[in-house]
Design an enzyme around this catalytic site. Structure first.
Site, PDB file in Angstrom:
ATOM      1  N   ALA A   1      49.798  59.123  50.794  1.00 36.51           N
ATOM      2  CA  ALA A   1      50.256  60.021  49.724  1.00 36.51           C
ATOM      3  C   ALA A   1      50.557  61.428  50.224  1.00 36.51           C
ATOM      4  O   ALA A   1      50.763  62.336  49.437  1.00 36.51           O
ATOM      5  CB  ALA A   1      49.217  60.062  48.606  1.00 36.51           C
ATOM      6  N   SER A   2      50.608  61.590  51.538  1.00 40.66           N
ATOM      7  CA  SER A   2      50.949  62.918  52.062  1.00 40.66           C
ATOM      8  C   SER A   2      52.448  63.187  51.977  1.00 40.66           C
ATOM      9  O   SER A   2      52.869  64.347  51.936  1.00 40.66           O
ATOM     10  CB  SER A   2      50.474  63.043  53.523  1.00 40.66           C
ATOM     11  OG  SER A   2      50.874  61.915  54.259  1.00 40.66           O
TER      12      SER A   2
ATOM     13  N   VAL B   1      44.899  53.043  57.400  1.00 36.04           N
ATOM     14  CA  VAL B   1      44.800  51.812  56.604  1.00 36.04           C
ATOM     15  C   VAL B   1      44.702  50.548  57.469  1.00 36.04           C
ATOM     16  O   VAL B   1      44.354  49.486  56.963  1.00 36.04           O
ATOM     17  CB  VAL B   1      45.978  51.651  55.606  1.00 36.04           C
ATOM     18  CG1 VAL B   1      46.009  52.786  54.601  1.00 36.04           C
ATOM     19  CG2 VAL B   1      47.314  51.514  56.322  1.00 36.04           C
TER      20      VAL B   1
ATOM     21  N   TYR C   1      58.943  44.032  59.825  1.00 38.78           N
ATOM     22  CA  TYR C   1      58.826  44.705  58.519  1.00 38.78           C
ATOM     23  C   TYR C   1      59.090  43.710  57.380  1.00 38.78           C
ATOM     24  O   TYR C   1      58.365  43.665  56.391  1.00 38.78           O
ATOM     25  CB  TYR C   1      59.825  45.857  58.499  1.00 38.78           C
ATOM     26  CG  TYR C   1      59.773  46.763  57.302  1.00 38.78           C
ATOM     27  CD1 TYR C   1      58.857  47.813  57.236  1.00 38.78           C
ATOM     28  CD2 TYR C   1      60.671  46.600  56.241  1.00 38.78           C
ATOM     29  CE1 TYR C   1      58.841  48.681  56.136  1.00 38.78           C
ATOM     30  CE2 TYR C   1      60.658  47.466  55.143  1.00 38.78           C
ATOM     31  CZ  TYR C   1      59.743  48.502  55.105  1.00 38.78           C
ATOM     32  OH  TYR C   1      59.727  49.354  54.018  1.00 38.78           O
TER      33      TYR C   1
ATOM     34  N   ALA D   1      58.753  40.482  57.450  1.00 36.53           N
ATOM     35  CA  ALA D   1      57.639  39.518  57.390  1.00 36.53           C
ATOM     36  C   ALA D   1      56.431  40.140  56.711  1.00 36.53           C
ATOM     37  O   ALA D   1      55.780  39.512  55.867  1.00 36.53           O
ATOM     38  CB  ALA D   1      57.275  39.056  58.804  1.00 36.53           C
TER      39      ALA D   1
END
Ligand code: NAP
Length: 242
Positions: free
Chosen positions: A9-10, A60, A153, A155
């Site tokens: 969210a930056s 993440v 990407y 996949a």
């Protein structure tokens, strides 16, 4: 307090979603990986608009870092839980399959797919107990139609769509909804090198989307009005064929 955690969210879509959810009354938990300055700017904009938020940096793709960050958040918020999770953080490392390196393949899958798994399983527990939750996964047009030069990407995003549909069925009885958003070309750092007139000609609406337009869709999916929508992939792409 209603808490919404938005990964990545930056900047870009995640930033726009954080600003919009804050406007809608959520206290936003702004995740980012390394760009502290940009994340602080998101928080500043949230507060200037009269909202509330906090920063929660972690990678993440790092399950241990996620565990540590979410555990520490839970300790400092003993009576609260995250009722909206937006799995937005994502990267692309494009290459033709024939030249694709193992680390390019793994980094993209780790961020999008493993990131979804690590965070969602942790945040889901409280949603199930409280019988309330919204999970919104940022997929992509590439995950629906496939994009040459982006097998990794495509996949990762296609797998995220499969996981969205499966999880939606697992948790529906507990009033937790799980949906995916599939944007086409949206004007952010990720696409700034692509934005040109040739590409715009391929888009029926003739322009790239705005992050705020994706944020409006995410806000709807997070709202009470979307209580009966689950397991769906909603395209937002200016009319590009899906
Ligand atoms: P962006 O402008 O490049 O921003 C990416 C955001 O993700 C940044 O906040 C970045 O944090 C964060 N991030 C990246 N890797 C991370 C990690 N390992 N851990 C935590 N945070 C991480 O991207 P965007 O265009 O907003 O895209 C957001 C999502 O929408 C992605 O999943 C992307 O695949 C998807 N999407 C975008 C488009 C488009 O046209 N823009 C189209 C379809 C789908 P830092 O600032 O700390 O680096």
């Amino acid at each position: 307090m209603k808490y919404a955690l938005i990964t990545g969210a930056s900047r870009g879509l995640g930033k726009a979603i954080a600003l919009r959810l804050a406007k809608d009354g959520f206290t936003v938990i702004i995740n980012y990986q390394s760009n502290k300055e940009a994340a602080e700017d998101t928080l500043k904009q949230v507060q200037e608009a009269g909202g509330t938020g906090e920063l929660l940096p972690f990678n993440v793709a790092d399950s241990q870092a996620i565990e540590t960050a979410l555990e520490s958040w839970a300790t400092s918020h003993p009576d609260d839980y995250i009722s909206v999770l937006v799995n937005n953080a994502g990267i692309h490392e494009d290459n033709l399959m024939i030249f694709m390196q193992e680390d390019q393949w793994n980094r993209v899958l780790d961020t999008t797919l493993n990131g979804f798994f690590y965070i969602t399983r942790r945040v889901l527990k409280n949603m199930l107990t409280r019988r309330n939750g919204r999970i919104i996964n940022m997929a992509s047009l590439s995950g629906l139609k496939g994009q040459p030069g982006q097998t990794n990407y495509s996949a990762a995003k296609a797998a995220l769509i499969g996981a969205t549909k499966a999880l939606a069925q697992e948790v529906a009885a507990r009033k937790v909804t799980v949906n995916a958003i599939a944007p086409g070309f949206i004007a952010t750092d990720m696409t700034k090198e692509l934005e040109n007139d040739e590409l715009k000609k391929l888009i029926p609406l003739g322009r790239f989307g705005k992050p705020e337009e994706v944020a409006a869709l995410a806000a709807f999916l997070a709202s009470d009005d979307a209580a009966y929508i689950t397991g769906q992939v909603i395209s937002i792409n200016g009319g590009l064929y899906t």
